[in-house]
Design a protein around this motif. Structure first.
Motif, PDB file in Angstrom:
ATOM      1  N   PHE A  55     -36.457  11.924  25.638  1.00  0.00           N
ATOM      2  CA  PHE A  55     -35.674  13.135  25.341  1.00  0.00           C
ATOM      3  C   PHE A  55     -35.850  13.542  23.884  1.00  0.00           C
ATOM      4  CE2 PHE A  55     -31.456  15.298  24.683  1.00  0.00           C
ATOM      5  CZ  PHE A  55     -31.643  16.312  25.599  1.00  0.00           C
ATOM      6  N   ILE A  65     -39.149  15.690  23.328  1.00  0.00           N
ATOM      7  CA  ILE A  65     -39.470  16.924  24.064  1.00  0.00           C
ATOM      8  C   ILE A  65     -39.606  18.095  23.081  1.00  0.00           C
ATOM      9  CG2 ILE A  65     -38.619  18.583  25.792  1.00  0.00           C
ATOM     10  CD1 ILE A  65     -39.339  15.930  27.029  1.00  0.00           C
ATOM     11  N   TRP A 107     -39.051  21.829  22.553  1.00  0.00           N
ATOM     12  CA  TRP A 107     -38.253  22.910  23.147  1.00  0.00           C
ATOM     13  C   TRP A 107     -38.546  24.243  22.452  1.00  0.00           C
ATOM     14  CZ3 TRP A 107     -35.840  21.640  27.525  1.00  0.00           C
ATOM     15  CH2 TRP A 107     -35.411  20.321  27.724  1.00  0.00           C
ATOM     16  N   GLU A 136     -37.826  27.382  24.554  1.00  0.00           N
ATOM     17  CA  GLU A 136     -36.401  27.579  24.838  1.00  0.00           C
ATOM     18  C   GLU A 136     -35.645  28.056  23.589  1.00  0.00           C
ATOM     19  OE1 GLU A 136     -38.224  25.081  25.870  1.00  0.00           O
ATOM     20  OE2 GLU A 136     -38.082  25.266  28.048  1.00  0.00           O
ATOM     21  N   VAL A 141     -28.582   9.751  26.897  1.00  0.00           N
ATOM     22  CA  VAL A 141     -28.587  11.148  27.353  1.00  0.00           C
ATOM     23  C   VAL A 141     -27.537  11.327  28.464  1.00  0.00           C
ATOM     24  CG1 VAL A 141     -29.996  13.037  28.247  1.00  0.00           C
ATOM     25  CG2 VAL A 141     -31.036  11.266  26.803  1.00  0.00           C
ATOM     26  N   TYR A 159     -30.355  19.433  24.748  1.00  0.00           N
ATOM     27  CA  TYR A 159     -31.157  20.115  25.762  1.00  0.00           C
ATOM     28  C   TYR A 159     -31.477  21.547  25.300  1.00  0.00           C
ATOM     29  CZ  TYR A 159     -32.391  22.272  30.207  1.00  0.00           C
ATOM     30  OH  TYR A 159     -33.045  22.951  31.203  1.00  0.00           O
ATOM     31  N   ARG A 180     -21.713  20.682  28.097  1.00  0.00           N
ATOM     32  CA  ARG A 180     -22.100  20.760  29.501  1.00  0.00           C
ATOM     33  C   ARG A 180     -23.611  20.541  29.640  1.00  0.00           C
ATOM     34  NH1 ARG A 180     -20.010  25.753  33.186  1.00  0.00           N
ATOM     35  NH2 ARG A 180     -20.300  24.780  35.200  1.00  0.00           N
ATOM     36  N   GLN A 181     -24.310  20.752  28.568  1.00  0.00           N
ATOM     37  CA  GLN A 181     -25.743  20.506  28.565  1.00  0.00           C
ATOM     38  C   GLN A 181     -26.003  19.056  28.135  1.00  0.00           C
ATOM     39  OE1 GLN A 181     -27.253  23.530  25.921  1.00  0.00           O
ATOM     40  NE2 GLN A 181     -27.292  25.060  27.531  1.00  0.00           N
ATOM     41  N   ILE A 182     -27.075  18.476  28.677  1.00  0.00           N
ATOM     42  CA  ILE A 182     -27.339  17.070  28.364  1.00  0.00           C
ATOM     43  C   ILE A 182     -27.726  16.927  26.888  1.00  0.00           C
ATOM     44  CG2 ILE A 182     -27.865  16.300  30.703  1.00  0.00           C
ATOM     45  CD1 ILE A 182     -30.831  16.559  30.091  1.00  0.00           C
TER      46      ILE A 182
END
Lengths: 141, 253
Positions: free
Chosen positions: B15, B18, B20, B23, B159, B193, B211-213
Motif C-alpha cells: 500500500f 502504490i 496514485w 487519482e 491498512v 487510498y 471511510r477510505q482505507i
C-alpha cells in the motif's frame, strides 16, 4: 512476476478451465474440498478478463479467496468479499450464456464460470477492489 | 516489541508503494466527500502545541496501560481519552461505550447520532487548558470526544477503514475524524487510498476521510503524537472552512 491464486471449495470432483483475456491459460483437476488454482500472468493489458469455467459442475463451487502476489482479498476485507468479489455467470444445459443471469458473489451452483476484471497495475487493482468492496457492502451489513 | 503479522505487513508495504498520481489529479474535479483528507486553513498555535506535546509525553505511561481495540491492527500504538461521555463507571468502560455507539450500524445520520449522544453527560477526563481552548474555538455544533494517540517508533496501523459512523453523514461535504498531528517527523508516515503519503504539518488541523482505507507506519526514531476529536459539524462556519480549505489545498498540486 504477477501471480494470481484463486482458492475454491468444491463439493464434487471435476475439471476446470482458466481463460485469460479470451485465450486458454490452463486446466485444473478440482477435488472435493479445498482447491488452489494458480494463474501466472504473462500477458496483460490495461483491463484484463480472468474466467474460470466449471462445465462439469453438478453441485456447488464456492470461491474462498483471491490472492495477488500473496496478498489476500479475504484477509483484507474479512467476510465482506463474499458480497462483491466476482461476477458469477451461469450457463444453461443448452450451453447458452446467461440463461439464469449473472450475479456478484462467490458461489456457483451448476454450470457456469467466474469472471474477474483486473486493471493494470495489479497491486493498485487489489486496493481499489478492497475499497470498492467496502463501499458497496459495508453499510449494508 | 511490535507484533509482526506477515499478511498485514505485506499489505501495508504494498500500500505504501502504490502510485496514485492519476487519482490525485482527479481530485481537482471531485466533490469534497471523495477527498481522502483535507488540510484545513487552521492551525493550533505553536506555543500551545508544545504544551500539549509535553502533556502527551507525560501521559505516555498511562497510555501504555490502555488496551487498544484491535491491537493486532495497530501494533505499537496506544491512546488516551481527554474528553468524552461520563456514565458513572470507569473511563475505559466509558470509552468502550463510546466506541460501540460511534460504530453502531443503525445510526442513519448525524442528527440521529446526536440524539443518542445527548443522553450522556460529558467531561474533560484529563485537564489540558491549551487543548480545550483550541477545541472550544473550533467551528462545531457539539463536541463528543477528544483522544490523544501515540505511535511508538516502528508503530503501525495496518491498512483498514474506520467503522465510526460520523463519516457516513458527509453528503456532498467531507466529514470524518478531525485530526491534529502534534509532533511528528516526516518519516512518521500516514498513507491514504487515492493519494499515497499524506503531507503532514505538525499543528495543522486535518479532516480525514476514514471511510477510505488507510495505513500508517512510524518509521522515525521518535514517538508520534496526535490529537483527534469527534464533533457534530453542522454549522455554516464549518462548511465555509471546508470550502476555503479545499481551494487552498488544490493549489498545492
Amino acid at each position: 512476476m504477477h501471480k494470481l491464486t484463486i482458492k475454491i471449495d468444491a463439493s464434487t470432483q471435476q475439471d476446470s478451465t482458466v481463460i485469460w483475456n479470451g485465450t486458454f491459460h490452463s486446466s485444473h483437476k478440482i477435488n472435493i474440498g479445498h482447491n488452489t488454482i494458480p494463474v501466472s500472468i504473462k500477458n496483460w493489458q490495461d483491463v484484463n478478463d480472468l474466467r474460470i469455467y466449471f462445465l462439469q459442475n453438478t453441485a456447488s463451487i464456492r470461491i474462498t479467496d483471491v490472492l495477488y502476489n500473496n496478498m489476500s482479498i479475504a484477509d483484507a476485507t474479512g467476510q465482506l468479499h463474499r458480497y462483491n468479489l466476482m461476477q458469477i455467470n451461469f450457463i444453461s444445459q443448452k450451453g447458452q450464456d446467461n440463461d439464469y443471469g449473472t450475479a456478484l458473489g462467490t458461489s456457483i451452483d451448476g454450470l457456469g464460470y467466474l469472471s474477474l476484471k483486473l486493471t493494470y497495475p495489479f497491486n493498485k487493482w487489489f486496493f481499489k477492489k478492497w475499497q470498492e468492496i467496502i463501499e458497496v457492502t459495508y453499510d449494508k451489513v | 516489541m511490535i507484533k509482526y503479522n506477515p499478511q498485514h505487513d505485506l499489505l501495508l508495504e504494498e500500500f505504501k508503494n502504490i502510485n496514485w498520481h492519476e487519482e490525485r489529479q482527479q481530485l481537482k474535479t471531485s466533490p469534497l466527500n471523495k477527498f481522502p483528507f483535507l488540510p484545513l486553513d487552521i492551525k493550533i498555535p505553536t506555543a500551545d502545541r508544545k504544551i500539549i506535546f509535553e502533556q502527551l509525553k507525560e501521559q505516555n505511561k498511562k497510555m501504555n496501560e490502555i488496551p487498544l481495540f484491535g491491537p493486532d491492527y495497530q501494533p505499537g500504538a496506544n491512546k488516551i481519552w481527554f474528553y468524552g461521555m461520563r456514565t458513572g463507571t470507569d473511563w475505559i468502560k466509558d470509552y468502550k461505550e463510546w466506541y460501540k455507539i460511534s460504530s453502531d450500524t443503525d445510526i442513519q445520520d448525524i442528527d440521529h447520532l446526536d440524539r443518542i449522544m445527548s443522553k450522556y453527560d460529558y467531561e474533560w477526563k484529563i485537564e489540558c487548558p491549551e487543548l480545550k481552548t483550541f477545541i472550544d474555538s473550533f467551528p462545531k455544533k457539539k463536541l463528543y470526544s477528544v483522544e490523544g494517540g501515540n505511535y511508538q517508533p516502528d508503530g503501525k496501523a495496518y491498512v483498514h477503514h474506520d467503522r465510526e459512523k460520523f463519516n457516513r453523514v458527509s453528503g456532498d461535504l467531507l466529514y470524518g475524524r478531525i485530526y491534529i498531528p502534534i509532533e511528528w517527523e516526516d518519516s512518521a508516515s500516514l498513507y491514504w487510498y487515492g493519494f499515497g503519503k499524506v503531507p503532514i504539518e505538525s499543528g495543522r488541523v486535518y479532516v480525514l476521510n476514514t471511510r477510505q482505507i488507510h495505513g500508517s507506519h512510524n518509521q522515525s526514531t521518535e514517538h508520534r503524537y496526535a490529537v483527534h476529536f469527534a464533533i457534530n459539524p453542522k454549522t455554516n462556519k464549518f462548511e465555509d472552512l471546508l470550502k476555503s480549505s479545499k481551494q487552498n489545498f488544490l493549489k498545492t498540486f
